[in-house]
Design an enzyme around this catalytic site. Sequence first.
Site, PDB file in Angstrom:
ATOM      1  N   HIS A 399       0.979  -1.067  -0.138  1.00 44.07           N
ATOM      2  CA  HIS A 399      -0.592   0.024   0.041  1.00 44.07           C
ATOM      3  C   HIS A 399       1.164   1.273  -0.494  1.00 44.07           C
ATOM      4  O   HIS A 399       0.580   2.380  -0.583  1.00 44.07           O
ATOM      5  CB  HIS A 399      -0.601   0.051   1.572  1.00 44.07           C
ATOM      6  CG  HIS A 399      -2.650   1.103   1.658  1.00 44.07           C
ATOM      7  ND1 HIS A 399      -3.336   0.887   1.101  1.00 44.07           N
ATOM      8  CD2 HIS A 399      -1.101   2.049   2.025  1.00 44.07           C
ATOM      9  CE1 HIS A 399      -3.358   2.478   1.114  1.00 44.07           C
ATOM     10  NE2 HIS A 399      -3.133   2.988   1.757  1.00 44.07           N
ATOM     11  N   GLU A 400       1.787   1.283   0.799  1.00 43.65           N
ATOM     12  CA  GLU A 400       2.599   2.623   1.013  1.00 43.65           C
ATOM     13  C   GLU A 400       3.399   2.627  -0.249  1.00 43.65           C
ATOM     14  O   GLU A 400       4.210   3.900  -0.675  1.00 43.65           O
ATOM     15  CB  GLU A 400       3.592   2.305   2.410  1.00 43.65           C
ATOM     16  CG  GLU A 400       2.363   2.518   3.595  1.00 43.65           C
ATOM     17  CD  GLU A 400       1.614   3.717   3.726  1.00 43.65           C
ATOM     18  OE1 GLU A 400       1.994   4.951   3.651  1.00 43.65           O
ATOM     19  OE2 GLU A 400       0.567   3.358   4.767  1.00 43.65           O
ATOM     20  N   HIS A 403       1.816   4.865  -2.835  1.00 45.70           N
ATOM     21  CA  HIS A 403       1.705   6.113  -2.385  1.00 45.70           C
ATOM     22  C   HIS A 403       2.648   6.868  -2.893  1.00 45.70           C
ATOM     23  O   HIS A 403       2.718   7.934  -3.542  1.00 45.70           O
ATOM     24  CB  HIS A 403       1.548   6.466  -1.194  1.00 45.70           C
ATOM     25  CG  HIS A 403       0.132   5.934  -0.358  1.00 45.70           C
ATOM     26  ND1 HIS A 403      -1.364   6.708  -1.773  1.00 45.70           N
ATOM     27  CD2 HIS A 403      -0.284   5.432   0.861  1.00 45.70           C
ATOM     28  CE1 HIS A 403      -2.045   6.435  -0.556  1.00 45.70           C
ATOM     29  NE2 HIS A 403      -1.810   5.766   0.895  1.00 45.70           N
ATOM     30  N   HIS A 406       3.302   6.829  -6.981  1.00 41.55           N
ATOM     31  CA  HIS A 406       2.805   8.233  -7.250  1.00 41.55           C
ATOM     32  C   HIS A 406       3.011   9.089  -6.941  1.00 41.55           C
ATOM     33  O   HIS A 406       3.212  10.099  -7.419  1.00 41.55           O
ATOM     34  CB  HIS A 406       1.272   8.246  -5.966  1.00 41.55           C
ATOM     35  CG  HIS A 406      -0.190   9.033  -6.949  1.00 41.55           C
ATOM     36  ND1 HIS A 406      -0.587   8.982  -6.381  1.00 41.55           N
ATOM     37  CD2 HIS A 406      -0.094   9.685  -8.025  1.00 41.55           C
ATOM     38  CE1 HIS A 406      -1.548  10.365  -6.808  1.00 41.55           C
ATOM     39  NE2 HIS A 406      -1.111  10.337  -7.461  1.00 41.55           N
TER      40      HIS A 406
HETATM   41 ZN   LIG Z   1      -3.201   5.527   2.149  1.00 41.74          ZN
END
Ligand SMILES: [Zn+2]
Length: 614
Positions: A399-400, A403, A406
Amino acid sequence: MPTLDTFRPEPGTLPTRDEVPARYKWDLTSICTSWDAWQGSYKQLDAAIAAFPAFQGTLAKGSGQLLAAFKAMDEMGALSYRVWYYASLHYDQDQRNNEINARRQQVQILFARQAQASSWFNPEVLAIPIETIRGWMDANTDLALYRFAIESLFHEQEHVLDEQGERLMSFAGRFNSVPYDSYSALTTADVKFPSITLGSGTKVTLTYGQYRAVLETNRNQEDRANAYRIFHQTFADNQNTYAALYNGVLQRDWFHARARGYTTTLDAALHGNNIPTSVVENLIAVTKQGVEPLRRYHRLRRRVLGLSSYRLFDVFVPLVEHGARYPYDEVGAWIVDSVAPLGKPYQQNVKSAFDGQWIDVFENSGKRSGAYSAPVYGAHPYMLLNYNETLDAVFTLAHEMGHSMHTLLSHQTQPFVYAGYTIFVAEVPSTLNEALFLDLMLDRARSREERIVLLQHAIDSIASTFYTQVMFADYELQAHRLVEHDQPVTADVLNAIYSSLLEAYYGDVIDREELSQFTWARIPHFFSTPYYVYQYATCFASTARLMQGIRSTDAGARQDAVNRYLNLLKAGGSDYPMNLLARAGVDLSQPETVSAVSAGLNGLVARLEAELTM
Ligand SMILES: [Zn+2]
C-alpha cells in the site's frame, strides 16, 4: 556477491535503533547531507519568508509581477519540504529525542510565520479581474503554467461572501467544532469502558481496541455476542445525547451551505474538488444494486463457521487459522515482481526504493507507530513501517509503496505547484498496488490455508473499504436531507435510517440484532468529517475499473490501460480529480465503474467457495 545477513527481530522483542542493520533504515542524506546543511536550508527559507511581503501591492501591475510572486511562493514551498521532513523524519525514528523535537517545533513556528507572511496573496490575486489574468496568461507562457491553480482559486471564490458576510461567518466559525468536541469528550475523556468476563474466565475491559480484538480473534460466539452487546449498549444508553450532537453537525452543515448559496449540503461539500453530486448519488445507487456478492460471502461464512445464527459480531472472525510469517527480504522481492504488469521503469523505481534505503522497516525503541509514505519534494519519497511479518504488514508495505510511486512520478513530471495530489485520487495507487500484490500472492500461495487467508483478506478489505463506506455515505446523505427538508432529527429517526440500510445491504443474510441500529452513534467520522468517507469508496471503484484494463487478456488494451494509469500518476494535482480520472479511462458517474467492484468481489468469493469446498 557477498550474501547479506538477514535481520529478523524475534516477535515480542524491541531492538534499539543501533541494533538494526543500516540497510533496513532510511538514509535521510538525500534530503539534507547533515544537520549543518539543514541549518543552511532553514536560514534560506527564513530569508525567503522575510522577503515575500515585498510583493504585496504589486500583483495587479502586470503578468511579470504576478509570475515573480508565484515563483517566490513555489521556492518557499519547495524549501519547506526539505526543512520539514529532515527534522520530522528524524524525530519519528526516536520520538524521545528532545533536541530533534525542538528543531521540529522550530520549523512549525517558521511555517506559522510563512502563513502570515503570505496570507495577503490569494485575496490580492482574486482582486484582479479574471479576464485580465486570462489575457496575461495567453500572452505569457511562463504564467500560463499556473492556469489551473489560478482558475481553481477563482472557482473556490464563487461562494465567498462580501466582507460583512465573511465577518459574520468567522464569528459563527467558533461554534463549528462544538458538536465533535462534545462527541469526543463523551466517547473518550468521559467514557467508562464496560468490562466483560470471557468464557475462559478472563476479565476484559472493552476499550475500542479490546472490543475489536474480541470480534476479530475470539472463536467463541458467546464471547463475541457479549462484547458486541455490552459495547453497543453504552451507545444505546446515551442515544438521545448522541442524536442531539449529530443534529448539531447537520444544522451546522446546512447553515454553511445556505449562507454560502449552495442548494444542498452535498453541493457544498463537493464544490472545492469540482465533483458533481451525481458521483455520490451514482455510487450509492449502484452499490445497493450490487450487494449480492457481499451476501454470498456472508452465507458462505455462516456455513463454514457452522453457526446457526450469524450476526454482525460474527463477520470478522478468520475462516481458518494460519500462522504464516513473511520475512521482509522475501516479501520485498515479491513486491518488485508484483508490479511487472506496470512495466520495467515502474518496476525499477520500486527496486530503487528497496535498494536505496527509502524505507525504515522495523520497530525500534522510541520509533513512531503505524506506517506512512512521506512525499519529500526535491529528494524522493520515504516510507516508515513497523514491519512485523504478518499478512497485514505485508499489504501495508504494498500500500505505502503505491503512494510512494505516485509521489515519485508526480514529482518527476510536474512543476512544484502541481506536485501534490488530493485524497480523491491518493488512494487509487495504494489500493492498486495491493490488488497487483494479491494477484501474485495467490499465484504463489504455498497451501490451501494460505489461499483462503489471502482471499478472506481481499474480500474483507472490499467489504470494509467499499461497501461499509458507501453505506456510511448513504446514511450521511439521508440524515443531511432531513434538515434540508425541515424534518425533525431524533434518535428514533436516526436508528430507523440505520436499520433500513442494514436491511438493504444484508437482507436476511445477517440475522437481526436489536442493538445494531445504534451503530451510527459510534462512528467518529460522522461527527468529525461529514461527507468524507465516500472518497475511499470512489478510489476503490476507480482501482477496480483500472485493474480490469491492466488484467485484460488483449495485449493492446492492456498496454493502453497501463499507459493511461501511469499518466494519471504523473499528472499529480495538475487538474480536477474527475478530469484526471477521466483521462485514465475512469468515469465515476457511470454505473459500470462502480459495478466493477461487485464484479471483482464476486470473482473472489467464487474462488473462496471453491477452496473451501475442496
Ligand atoms: Zn493510503
